[in-house]
Design a protein around this motif. Structure first.
Motif, PDB file in Angstrom:
ATOM      1  N   ILE A  12       0.838  -1.200   0.000  1.00 48.63           N
ATOM      2  CA  ILE A  12       0.000   0.000   0.000  1.00 48.63           C
ATOM      3  C   ILE A  12       0.879   1.258   0.000  1.00 48.63           C
ATOM      4  CG2 ILE A  12      -1.690   1.314   1.333  1.00 48.63           C
ATOM      5  CD1 ILE A  12      -2.782  -1.489   2.251  1.00 48.63           C
ATOM      6  N   ALA A  13       1.948   1.223   0.765  1.00 47.19           N
ATOM      7  CA  ALA A  13       2.867   2.365   0.804  1.00 47.19           C
ATOM      8  C   ALA A  13       3.517   2.600  -0.558  1.00 47.19           C
ATOM      9  CB  ALA A  13       3.932   2.149   1.879  1.00 47.19           C
ATOM     10  N   LEU A  14       3.889   1.529  -1.250  1.00 49.34           N
ATOM     11  CA  LEU A  14       4.459   1.689  -2.586  1.00 49.34           C
ATOM     12  C   LEU A  14       3.445   2.317  -3.540  1.00 49.34           C
ATOM     13  CD1 LEU A  14       6.540  -1.562  -3.146  1.00 49.34           C
ATOM     14  CD2 LEU A  14       7.370   0.744  -2.718  1.00 49.34           C
ATOM     15  N   GLY A  15       2.185   1.924  -3.428  1.00 49.53           N
ATOM     16  CA  GLY A  15       1.147   2.535  -4.250  1.00 49.53           C
ATOM     17  C   GLY A  15       1.004   4.018  -3.966  1.00 49.53           C
ATOM     18  N   ALA A  16       1.072   4.383  -2.691  1.00 48.64           N
ATOM     19  CA  ALA A  16       0.981   5.803  -2.324  1.00 48.64           C
ATOM     20  C   ALA A  16       2.190   6.575  -2.853  1.00 48.64           C
ATOM     21  CB  ALA A  16       0.881   5.944  -0.808  1.00 48.64           C
ATOM     22  N   LEU A  17       3.376   5.977  -2.762  1.00 46.42           N
ATOM     23  CA  LEU A  17       4.571   6.632  -3.300  1.00 46.42           C
ATOM     24  C   LEU A  17       4.474   6.808  -4.816  1.00 46.42           C
ATOM     25  CD1 LEU A  17       7.409   4.975  -1.199  1.00 46.42           C
ATOM     26  CD2 LEU A  17       6.595   7.341  -1.073  1.00 46.42           C
ATOM     27  N   TRP A  18       3.894   5.836  -5.489  1.00 44.63           N
ATOM     28  CA  TRP A  18       3.705   5.956  -6.926  1.00 44.63           C
ATOM     29  C   TRP A  18       2.787   7.138  -7.250  1.00 44.63           C
ATOM     30  CZ3 TRP A  18       5.948   4.196 -11.141  1.00 44.63           C
ATOM     31  CH2 TRP A  18       5.319   4.410 -12.368  1.00 44.63           C
TER      32      TRP A  18
END
Length: 85
Positions: A12-18
């Motif tokens: 989820i954090a990677l999606g937010a960073l994207w």
């Protein structure tokens, strides 16, 4: 359980960073990667649903099928509740 939760939160954090990267690119370079709030929210919802599904499948796999190689030796729990040394 910790590994499944960690994997979900990490995804989820990677999606937010994207999404932050898309926003930054739009702001700095004038691109149109983001189509607006609806696009961003759909992307984040898809990220979250996908992360939860894959983490749940991974948890079931580790719990009932095979912990190796997904769970390090120090996290394997014996049937009597002790930690395998």
């Amino acid at each position: 359980l910790f590994i499944a939760i960690f994997a979900a939160v990490f995804a989820i954090a990677l999606g937010a960073l994207w999404e932050i990267g898309e926003f930054a690119a739009d702001a700095l370079r004038g691109t149109t990667w983001q189509d607006g709030l609806i696009d961003t929210m759909r992307d984040l919802i898809a990220d979250t649903v996908g992360a939860l599904i894959v983490s749940a499948i991974g948890y079931v796999w580790m719990r009932y099928e095979s912990r190796i190689p997904f769970t390090p030796r120090f996290l394997r729990i014996t049937e009597d509740g002790g930690i395998v040394e």
